[in-house]
Design a protein around this motif. Structure first.
Motif, mmCIF file in Angstrom:
data_model
loop_
_atom_site.group_PDB
_atom_site.id
_atom_site.type_symbol
_atom_site.label_atom_id
_atom_site.label_comp_id
_atom_site.label_asym_id
_atom_site.label_seq_id
_atom_site.Cartn_x
_atom_site.Cartn_y
_atom_site.Cartn_z
ATOM 1 N N ARG A 207 42.579 79.530 45.968
ATOM 2 C CA ARG A 207 41.940 80.366 46.985
ATOM 3 C C ARG A 207 40.667 81.025 46.461
ATOM 4 N N TYR A 208 40.774 81.766 45.370
ATOM 5 C CA TYR A 208 39.616 82.512 44.878
ATOM 6 C C TYR A 208 38.703 81.653 44.004
ATOM 7 N N GLY A 211 37.367 78.809 46.316
ATOM 8 C CA GLY A 211 36.576 79.476 47.353
ATOM 9 C C GLY A 211 35.190 79.829 46.872
ATOM 10 N N TYR A 236 43.453 73.653 55.948
ATOM 11 C CA TYR A 236 43.660 75.095 55.778
ATOM 12 C C TYR A 236 44.822 75.368 54.832
ATOM 13 N N ARG A 241 41.553 77.815 52.802
ATOM 14 C CA ARG A 241 41.521 79.252 53.091
ATOM 15 C C ARG A 241 40.398 79.939 52.304
ATOM 16 N N GLY A 242 40.368 79.635 50.998
ATOM 17 C CA GLY A 242 39.363 80.267 50.151
ATOM 18 C C GLY A 242 37.952 79.933 50.579
ATOM 19 N N ILE A 245 37.175 81.773 53.950
ATOM 20 C CA ILE A 245 36.977 83.215 53.752
ATOM 21 C C ILE A 245 35.595 83.488 53.169
ATOM 22 N N ARG A 246 35.203 82.701 52.176
ATOM 23 C CA ARG A 246 33.896 82.903 51.548
ATOM 24 C C ARG A 246 32.755 82.531 52.504
ATOM 25 N N ARG A 248 32.749 82.977 55.700
ATOM 26 C CA ARG A 248 32.587 84.145 56.574
ATOM 27 C C ARG A 248 31.867 85.270 55.836
ATOM 28 N N GLY A 249 32.233 85.477 54.572
ATOM 29 C CA GLY A 249 31.591 86.522 53.776
ATOM 30 C C GLY A 249 30.115 86.262 53.528
ATOM 31 N N ASP A 271 43.886 84.301 61.671
ATOM 32 C CA ASP A 271 42.975 84.829 60.664
ATOM 33 C C ASP A 271 41.552 84.979 61.204
#
Length: 438
Positions: A207-208, A211, A236, A241-242, A245-246, A248-249, A271
């Motif tokens: 994920r991290y 991502g 997904y 997911r990672g 999320i990134r 979107r960030g 989410d």
């Protein structure tokens, strides 16, 4: 055959040692494990064959295994992910390395032959190419990859090779899928620990780590602004997911998920992401990233629906998720725009841009995961190797024991200066009792 290392250029070793120093500064958990390994030598007398991305982080793991008494053989798990300076530094330190960036398919399987010629006791794998090759040899499969293996190793006795194996590990989701297929077919011949299923591996690495490093690769290759663009992520799972999320960030205008599993698709919706089939997403996306572990998540038909200027990248282990062969076949023109960025002109006049030949974007166009997250993944790998060395395992695919997973998490928190709450005696009694209630 020669047991000498083969790397691109030994004179790069000085730069490699600097890279390893920086990784070690940011991998405190693995360094704590190394201190204990140096004292206890849990791998003494064992040969470990590691088929992993040859990066500075992998170098820290390899040094830790060697500190534990192992003879280590290191080969790449991807032809384009090797950091040549790291390979040179490790070779100078006595690790048996057969790796350089840009290997051909033949050279890649020659490297596997090099590793197997040492008759390893433990294998560490990333994608299961090494493990699958061992099984092919055991079952007498003679395809082109095995012919390349034999060019370096000579003919190998499958029974003898397997009899010397205590166990192996697997680092990635893609590899675990292959190994469970072997087990389900009744063909698995030695025990494997699926390190990828440890919480401290997949929750953080996938994920991290992926991502961040996926977007690092996309931006290094293209230097495009993500903000304002429509990003399509295929899959997904924890990797997808990672990446989402990134995205979107980073300010993506729309983040669209393509998913076949209804539970994961529902989670993506809850989410806050859009979910639609690739046929529809292909018409609106600007940047497409695959993370499914399956073939042709982006097909030629999808590519023909894309906008002029669409960017394609793959974050899955193998280069099968985008139909690169189809794209090569139909393109009327192709040219290199930047390092690791190819422009393909389609018969309809539109252009699409493929990053890194459709291979792992974070390791081809960037440096892979940050050292801090690989600290967790490779702590699991080191402790899994120790677990195999100390225990006689039946043939199966295992999860690393939960207590080891928790110990890795505890050590990481300690190095970050984070303190845990402790249960009171009253709380321990309450959660261990069935009589107490409201």
């Amino acid at each position: 055959m020669s047991k000498e290392s083969r790397v691109k250029d030994l004179s790069l070793a000085g730069r490699g040692r600097e890279q390893l120093y920086w990784a070690e500064r940011n991998m405190p958990v693995l360094m704590e494990i190394r201190k204990r390994f140096e004292r206890e030598k849990p791998l003494s007398g064992l040969t470990v064959a590691a088929c992993l991305h040859v990066t500075k982080e992998t170098g820290v793991l390899v040094r830790t295994l060697a500190a534990g008494g192992a003879r280590v053989v290191l080969i790449p798990s991807n032809p384009l992910s090797t950091q040549d300076e790291v390979a040179a530094a490790l070779a100078q330190e006595g690790v048996y390395v057969y790796a350089w960036r840009g290997m051909s398919e033949r050279e890649y399987y020659n490297a596997i032959g090099f590793a197997l010629s040492f008759n390893p006791a433990i294998t560490l794998d990333d994608g299961a190419d090494l493990t699958a090759t061992i099984h092919k040899i055991r079952y007498g499969v003679r395809d082109q990859s095995i012919e390349y293996v034999y060019e370096v190793a000579g003919p190998l006795d499958g029974e003898r090779l397997v009899s010397g194996l205590r166990g192996g590990t697997e680092e990635t989701t893609t590899g675990v899928i292959r190994l469970r297929a072997l087990k389900n077919a009744g063909k698995l011949v030695y025990p494997i620990i699926a390190v990828n299923e440890s919480y401290t591996k997949y929750l953080f690495d996938n994920r991290y780590g992926t991502g961040q490093s996926t977007w690092d690769g996309v931006m290094r290759a293209t230097n495009l602004l993500v903000a304002g663009k429509n990003v399509v992520v295929a899959g997904y799972g924890w990797v997808g997911r990672g990446i989402a999320i990134r995205a979107r960030g980073l300010g993506a205008r729309r983040v669209i998920l393509v998913e076949v599993d209804p539970v994961r698709a529902l989670e993506a919706v809850f989410d806050g992401f859009e979910v639609m089939p690739m046929d529809k997403a292909a018409e609106v996306g600007d940047i497409f990233i695959t993370a499914t572990g399956n073939i042709r998540a982006v097909s030629l038909g999808h590519i023909f629906k894309m906008k002029d200027g669409a960017v394609l990248a793959n974050a899955g282990h193998f280069n099968v998720e985008i139909d690169v062969a189809g794209l090569e076949r139909v393109a009327v023109a192709k040219k290199t725009i930047r390092p690791y960025l190819e422009e393909y002109t389609l018969p309809n006049g539109r252009r699409v841009y493929l990053i890194g030949e459709g291979r792992l974007v974070n390791l081809v166009a960037a440096e892979g995961h940050p050292s801090e997250v690989m600290d967790l993944s490779f702590a699991n790998q080191a402790l899994a190797a120790e677990y195999i060395a100390k225990n006689k395992l039946a043939v199966d695919v295992y999860k690393l024991p939960d207590e080891i997973d928790r110990e890795v998490a505890r050590l990481k928190l300690k190095t970050m200066g984070v303190e845990l709450e402790e249960l009171t005696e009253e709380q321990r009694r309450y959660i261990s009792s069935w009589e107490l209630g409201t």
